[in-house]
Design a protein around this motif. Structure first.
Motif, PDB file in Angstrom:
ATOM      1  N   ASN A   1       0.822  -1.208   0.000  1.00  0.00           N
ATOM      2  CA  ASN A   1       0.000   0.000   0.000  1.00  0.00           C
ATOM      3  C   ASN A   1       0.857   1.259   0.000  1.00  0.00           C
ATOM      4  OD1 ASN A   1      -2.824  -1.072   0.226  1.00  0.00           O
ATOM      5  ND2 ASN A   1      -1.945  -2.049   2.016  1.00  0.00           N
ATOM      6  N   ALA A   2       1.943   1.240   0.751  1.00  0.00           N
ATOM      7  CA  ALA A   2       2.825   2.403   0.796  1.00  0.00           C
ATOM      8  C   ALA A   2       3.435   2.680  -0.573  1.00  0.00           C
ATOM      9  CB  ALA A   2       3.916   2.193   1.842  1.00  0.00           C
ATOM     10  N   MET A   3       3.870   1.627  -1.264  1.00  0.00           N
ATOM     11  CA  MET A   3       4.462   1.811  -2.594  1.00  0.00           C
ATOM     12  C   MET A   3       3.429   2.338  -3.583  1.00  0.00           C
ATOM     13  SD  MET A   3       7.131  -1.381  -3.055  1.00  0.00           S
ATOM     14  CE  MET A   3       5.966  -2.671  -2.631  1.00  0.00           C
ATOM     15  N   ALA A   4       2.222   1.778  -3.534  1.00  0.00           N
ATOM     16  CA  ALA A   4       1.171   2.225  -4.455  1.00  0.00           C
ATOM     17  C   ALA A   4       0.813   3.685  -4.208  1.00  0.00           C
ATOM     18  CB  ALA A   4      -0.061   1.342  -4.299  1.00  0.00           C
ATOM     19  N   LEU A   5       0.711   4.073  -2.941  1.00  0.00           N
ATOM     20  CA  LEU A   5       0.377   5.455  -2.599  1.00  0.00           C
ATOM     21  C   LEU A   5       1.485   6.418  -3.018  1.00  0.00           C
ATOM     22  CD1 LEU A   5      -1.143   4.833   0.938  1.00  0.00           C
ATOM     23  CD2 LEU A   5      -2.383   5.753  -1.034  1.00  0.00           C
ATOM     24  N   ALA A   6       2.735   5.964  -2.892  1.00  0.00           N
ATOM     25  CA  ALA A   6       3.869   6.836  -3.214  1.00  0.00           C
ATOM     26  C   ALA A   6       3.926   7.180  -4.695  1.00  0.00           C
ATOM     27  CB  ALA A   6       5.175   6.185  -2.767  1.00  0.00           C
ATOM     28  N   ILE A   7       3.627   6.217  -5.564  1.00  0.00           N
ATOM     29  CA  ILE A   7       3.763   6.476  -7.005  1.00  0.00           C
ATOM     30  C   ILE A   7       2.454   6.900  -7.647  1.00  0.00           C
ATOM     31  CG2 ILE A   7       5.647   4.809  -7.150  1.00  0.00           C
ATOM     32  CD1 ILE A   7       3.688   2.975  -8.673  1.00  0.00           C
ATOM     33  N   ARG A   8       1.368   6.932  -6.889  1.00  0.00           N
ATOM     34  CA  ARG A   8       0.071   7.257  -7.477  1.00  0.00           C
ATOM     35  C   ARG A   8      -0.002   8.638  -8.120  1.00  0.00           C
ATOM     36  NH1 ARG A   8      -5.325   6.337  -3.964  1.00  0.00           N
ATOM     37  NH2 ARG A   8      -4.520   8.143  -2.827  1.00  0.00           N
ATOM     38  N   PRO A   9       0.726   9.654  -7.634  1.00  0.00           N
ATOM     39  CA  PRO A   9       0.621  10.977  -8.274  1.00  0.00           C
ATOM     40  C   PRO A   9       1.193  11.038  -9.677  1.00  0.00           C
ATOM     41  CG  PRO A   9       1.591  11.141  -6.078  1.00  0.00           C
ATOM     42  CD  PRO A   9       1.591   9.699  -6.443  1.00  0.00           C
ATOM     43  N   PHE A  10       1.957  10.044 -10.093  1.00  0.00           N
ATOM     44  CA  PHE A  10       2.746  10.184 -11.308  1.00  0.00           C
ATOM     45  C   PHE A  10       2.198   9.339 -12.453  1.00  0.00           C
ATOM     46  CE2 PHE A  10       5.443  10.500  -7.522  1.00  0.00           C
ATOM     47  CZ  PHE A  10       5.864  11.810  -7.645  1.00  0.00           C
ATOM     48  N   SER A  11       2.376   9.869 -13.648  1.00  0.00           N
ATOM     49  CA  SER A  11       2.048   9.120 -14.854  1.00  0.00           C
ATOM     50  C   SER A  11       3.270   9.073 -15.761  1.00  0.00           C
ATOM     51  CB  SER A  11       0.860   9.759 -15.573  1.00  0.00           C
ATOM     52  OG  SER A  11       1.113  11.136 -15.846  1.00  0.00           O
TER      53      SER A  11
ATOM     54  N   GLY B   1       8.198   5.533 -13.741  1.00  0.00           N
ATOM     55  CA  GLY B   1       9.381   4.689 -13.667  1.00  0.00           C
ATOM     56  C   GLY B   1      10.458   5.297 -12.787  1.00  0.00           C
ATOM     57  N   SER B   2      10.692   6.593 -12.963  1.00  0.00           N
ATOM     58  CA  SER B   2      11.685   7.286 -12.142  1.00  0.00           C
ATOM     59  C   SER B   2      11.251   7.315 -10.678  1.00  0.00           C
ATOM     60  CB  SER B   2      11.884   8.716 -12.648  1.00  0.00           C
ATOM     61  OG  SER B   2      12.407   8.722 -13.964  1.00  0.00           O
ATOM     62  N   ALA B   3       9.951   7.523 -10.444  1.00  0.00           N
ATOM     63  CA  ALA B   3       9.439   7.555  -9.073  1.00  0.00           C
ATOM     64  C   ALA B   3       9.624   6.197  -8.404  1.00  0.00           C
ATOM     65  CB  ALA B   3       7.964   7.955  -9.064  1.00  0.00           C
ATOM     66  N   THR B   4       9.363   5.125  -9.151  1.00  0.00           N
ATOM     67  CA  THR B   4       9.530   3.783  -8.599  1.00  0.00           C
ATOM     68  C   THR B   4      10.997   3.495  -8.298  1.00  0.00           C
ATOM     69  OG1 THR B   4       7.624   3.026  -9.892  1.00  0.00           O
ATOM     70  CG2 THR B   4       9.073   1.338  -8.999  1.00  0.00           C
ATOM     71  N   ALA B   5      11.886   3.935  -9.191  1.00  0.00           N
ATOM     72  CA  ALA B   5      13.320   3.738  -8.968  1.00  0.00           C
ATOM     73  C   ALA B   5      13.792   4.488  -7.728  1.00  0.00           C
ATOM     74  CB  ALA B   5      14.103   4.203 -10.195  1.00  0.00           C
ATOM     75  N   LEU B   6      13.332   5.729  -7.585  1.00  0.00           N
ATOM     76  CA  LEU B   6      13.717   6.527  -6.426  1.00  0.00           C
ATOM     77  C   LEU B   6      13.159   5.918  -5.147  1.00  0.00           C
ATOM     78  CD1 LEU B   6      15.281   9.092  -5.761  1.00  0.00           C
ATOM     79  CD2 LEU B   6      13.140  10.380  -5.953  1.00  0.00           C
ATOM     80  N   LEU B   7      11.919   5.451  -5.217  1.00  0.00           N
ATOM     81  CA  LEU B   7      11.307   4.792  -4.068  1.00  0.00           C
ATOM     82  C   LEU B   7      12.115   3.577  -3.642  1.00  0.00           C
ATOM     83  CD1 LEU B   7       8.927   4.160  -2.121  1.00  0.00           C
ATOM     84  CD2 LEU B   7       7.797   3.041  -4.050  1.00  0.00           C
ATOM     85  N   GLY B   8      12.497   2.745  -4.610  1.00  0.00           N
ATOM     86  CA  GLY B   8      13.292   1.566  -4.295  1.00  0.00           C
ATOM     87  C   GLY B   8      14.638   1.909  -3.680  1.00  0.00           C
ATOM     88  N   SER B   9      15.240   3.002  -4.156  1.00  0.00           N
ATOM     89  CA  SER B   9      16.527   3.429  -3.595  1.00  0.00           C
ATOM     90  C   SER B   9      16.385   3.824  -2.134  1.00  0.00           C
ATOM     91  CB  SER B   9      17.071   4.606  -4.400  1.00  0.00           C
ATOM     92  OG  SER B   9      17.314   4.241  -5.739  1.00  0.00           O
ATOM     93  N   PHE B  10      15.329   4.564  -1.826  1.00  0.00           N
ATOM     94  CA  PHE B  10      15.088   4.954  -0.433  1.00  0.00           C
ATOM     95  C   PHE B  10      14.831   3.725   0.441  1.00  0.00           C
ATOM     96  CE2 PHE B  10      13.826   9.297  -2.063  1.00  0.00           C
ATOM     97  CZ  PHE B  10      14.852   9.968  -1.412  1.00  0.00           C
ATOM     98  N   GLN B  11      14.113   2.754  -0.104  1.00  0.00           N
ATOM     99  CA  GLN B  11      13.827   1.548   0.662  1.00  0.00           C
ATOM    100  C   GLN B  11      15.097   0.774   0.995  1.00  0.00           C
ATOM    101  OE1 GLN B  11      10.508   0.220  -2.169  1.00  0.00           O
ATOM    102  NE2 GLN B  11       9.764  -0.583  -0.231  1.00  0.00           N
TER     103      GLN B  11
END
Length: 277
Positions: free
Chosen positions: A194-204, A208-218
């Motif tokens: 749920n946290a991952m889905a909420l984090a990238i939801r603003p972007f279209s 891909g970049s948002a998911t990569a950045l999210l993974g880096s923070f994780q």
């Protein structure tokens, strides 16, 4: 729901790895670990090369030059909702890695389990993580991601406090540790997707970049959590359970921050978040 399925695949690997490693060491010795790693790397290379075709054509609007990538990252972190929910996802990963990094010491050194028994015990704790991630798929039919994440974080925080109290008052036992950690990891399985889905939801465009950045923070949070447990090592289980408790409360703060910067979907069905630039 898609992220819950991904969590099953991606999240279970680092959870069961210590169990598998324990059995490999028992059966073939510690040097065999490196042969197993080499075999996995070779298998992945073969599968990617022969069975993972490109799913789309080249996108000339996307640049992989460092300056362009950093510019995308900078625009993404301006989104306050992304920051809040990324904190939740990062703390979720931190809780997992704090346990993974210290479980062998706590279970084997402090509680006296042998390698084989540790593998089974650790595997049972991993099973609760898998159950939580898959139960989340069903819960999403009736509740929002924000609601599930909040309830999961609240229970996770309570379990973290319970672990700290058990260690502080010297009531640590195999049963108490397994029970509290099982509920804790069960919550991790629900929160992460749920946290991952909420984090990238603003972007279209930049998803891909948002998911990569999210993974880096994780992954970064996981490394910091493991290092913190080592830094505060005092020969007890307190560093592990302390970090596990602290990251739960930081996750709650991140969820509050992210939820306060979320706005309803607009007519184009794209999420609009306060603080977007």
């Amino acid at each position: 729901q898609v992220f819950s399925t991904m969590t099953l695949v991606m999240g279970i690997a680092p959870i069961i790895a210590p169990s598998v490693g324990g059995f490999v060491v028992i059966g073939m010795g510690w040097r065999a670990i490196f042969w197993v790693l080499a075999a996995f790397a070779t298998l992945i290379l073969v599968l990617v090369y022969f069975y993972l075709p490109e799913s789309r054509g080249k996108d000339r609007s996307v640049s992989l030059k460092p300056k362009a990538v950093l510019t995308d990252f900078y625009s993404i972190i301006q989104n306050r909702a992304f920051i809040g929910f990324t904190i939740v996802a990062a703390m979720n990963t931190a809780g997992i890695f704090a346990f993974i990094a210290n479980a062998p010491f706590v279970y084997m050194k402090l509680l006296g389990l042998d390698e084989r028994t540790f593998g089974w015990v650790f595997g049972l704790n991993a099973a609760s993580f898998v159950v939580g991630s898959q139960l989340n798929r069903w819960l999403l039919k009736y509740h929002s991601s924000e609601t599930i994440a909040l309830r999961g974080l609240l229970v996770q925080a309570v379990m973290g406090i319970g672990l700290v109290l058990v260690v502080a008052f010297q009531y640590l036992s195999l049963g108490s540790l397994m029970a509290l950690v099982a509920v804790y990891t069960f919550c991790l399985g629900m929160i992460g997707a749920n946290a991952m889905a909420l984090a990238i939801r603003p972007f279209s465009k930049n998803v891909g970049s948002a998911t990569a950045l999210l993974g880096s923070f994780q992954m970064g949070a996981g490394a910091v959590a493991s290092a913190a447990c080592s830094y505060f090592d005092d020969g007890t289980a307190m560093p592990m359970v302390g970090v596990m408790a602290v990251v739960a409360f930081i996750g709650l703060a991140g969820l509050w921050f992210g939820a306060n910067h979320i706005q309803p979907f607009d007519k184009n069905d794209e999420a609009v978040f306060a603080g977007d630039h």
